[in-house]
Design a protein around this motif. Structure first.
Motif, PDB file in Angstrom:
ATOM      1  N   ILE A   7      40.255  30.431  33.020  1.00 47.41           N
ATOM      2  CA  ILE A   7      39.926  31.425  31.997  1.00 47.41           C
ATOM      3  C   ILE A   7      38.969  32.479  32.549  1.00 47.41           C
ATOM      4  N   ASP A   8      37.850  32.026  33.115  1.00 51.18           N
ATOM      5  CA  ASP A   8      36.884  32.968  33.698  1.00 51.18           C
ATOM      6  C   ASP A   8      37.260  33.204  35.157  1.00 51.18           C
TER       7      ASP A   8
ATOM      8  N   PHE B 193      42.705  43.223  32.980  1.00 51.33           N
ATOM      9  CA  PHE B 193      41.623  42.715  32.141  1.00 51.33           C
ATOM     10  C   PHE B 193      40.654  43.814  31.713  1.00 51.33           C
ATOM     11  N   GLU B 194      41.162  45.031  31.633  1.00 45.53           N
ATOM     12  CA  GLU B 194      40.353  46.136  31.113  1.00 45.53           C
ATOM     13  C   GLU B 194      39.867  45.793  29.704  1.00 45.53           C
ATOM     14  N   GLY B 195      38.588  46.027  29.456  1.00 42.50           N
ATOM     15  CA  GLY B 195      37.999  45.702  28.159  1.00 42.50           C
ATOM     16  C   GLY B 195      37.287  44.365  28.132  1.00 42.50           C
ATOM     17  N   GLU B 196      37.468  43.566  29.196  1.00 42.84           N
ATOM     18  CA  GLU B 196      36.789  42.274  29.284  1.00 42.84           C
ATOM     19  C   GLU B 196      35.487  42.419  30.075  1.00 42.84           C
TER      20      GLU B 196
ATOM     21  N   ALA C 287      35.698  35.970  23.314  1.00 42.95           N
ATOM     22  CA  ALA C 287      36.996  36.649  23.365  1.00 42.95           C
ATOM     23  C   ALA C 287      37.908  36.005  24.403  1.00 42.95           C
ATOM     24  N   LEU C 288      37.332  35.650  25.551  1.00 44.30           N
ATOM     25  CA  LEU C 288      38.129  34.989  26.586  1.00 44.30           C
ATOM     26  C   LEU C 288      38.561  33.601  26.138  1.00 44.30           C
TER      27      LEU C 288
ATOM     28  N   ASP D 224      36.306  22.110  32.694  1.00 42.01           N
ATOM     29  CA  ASP D 224      36.129  23.001  33.838  1.00 42.01           C
ATOM     30  C   ASP D 224      36.950  24.250  33.595  1.00 42.01           C
ATOM     31  N   ALA D 225      36.303  25.249  33.004  1.00 41.51           N
ATOM     32  CA  ALA D 225      37.027  26.467  32.637  1.00 41.51           C
ATOM     33  C   ALA D 225      37.483  27.242  33.844  1.00 41.51           C
TER      34      ALA D 225
END
Length: 203
Positions: free
Chosen positions: A87-88, A100-103, A159-160, A182-183
């Motif tokens: 995720i991250d 990932f624009e906006g993140e 959000a993510l 474990d993200a």
């Protein structure tokens, strides 16, 4: 940034065509030292939806092992780990900064830019070889040359987490009660490979 060291880059040249033959893109590889053995971490994804299944991780792991068993690019025993970017996720290619624009993201550069090397803000895209990012506490969008970026990854936000939950729901997986264990890994497959060649005395 997909490969950090010269050895990483050599391994990536071997791994890229293997992944492509399976319909996958390599996001990042890292060969890391350990107390007992080295660990080769491969992050990969489908280019269509930027995801990967456990089965695809296993297929890529087996295919890489077969090639490495023959070419022996890593002496001795090592642990091969194939996983999704998570995720991250790390941001290693120009397309990642557009996707990932906006993140929110953290960036680190290999040289000083206006007195610092670390930056945090909201991604604003990619343009003319530059990462665009709206930095915390600054009005103007900053332009950071992609070639100067040594490390970049998304910040784990609500959000993510919602985005990750949507992906899991689309795959028919149950929702988590909280943060994943474990993200950073997501789906993962590990395999231990021993490429040590026996000496003639022991043959």
């Amino acid at each position: 940034m997909r490969a950090k060291t010269a050895q990483d880059r050599q391994l990536l040249e071997l791994i890229d065509p293997i992944a492509e033959s399976l319909g996958l893109d390599v996001v990042r590889i890292r060969l890391m030292s350990g107390a007992k053995r080295q660990r080769l971490q491969i992050m990969a994804e489908r280019p269509t939806d930027h995801d990967i299944s456990v089965e695809q991780c296993a297929k890529l792991s087996r295919a890489v092992s077969e090639v490495f068993d023959a070419s022996d690019p890593i002496p001795g025993e090592y642990l091969l780990e194939v996983s999704s970017p998570g995720i991250d996720r790390p941001l290693t290619r120009p397309v990642d900064f557009e996707l990932f624009e906006g993140e929110e993201a953290r960036l680190e550069t290999d040289r000083m830019i206006e007195g610092r090397k670390r930056f945090k803000g909201v991604l604003a895209g990619f343009e003319d070889g530059n990462v665009l990012i709206d930095l915390d506490g600054e009005e103007d969008t900053a332009l950071i040359p992609f070639d100067w970026v040594s490390d970049a990854k998304l910040v784990l936000t609500d959000a993510l987490m919602k985005r990750g939950a949507a992906i899991r729901a689309a795959r028919g997986e149950p929702e988590d009660d909280g943060l994943p264990q474990d993200a950073s890994l997501g789906d993962a497959v590990e395999a231990t490979t021993d490429t040590t060649t026996p000496s003639e005395d022991n043959a």
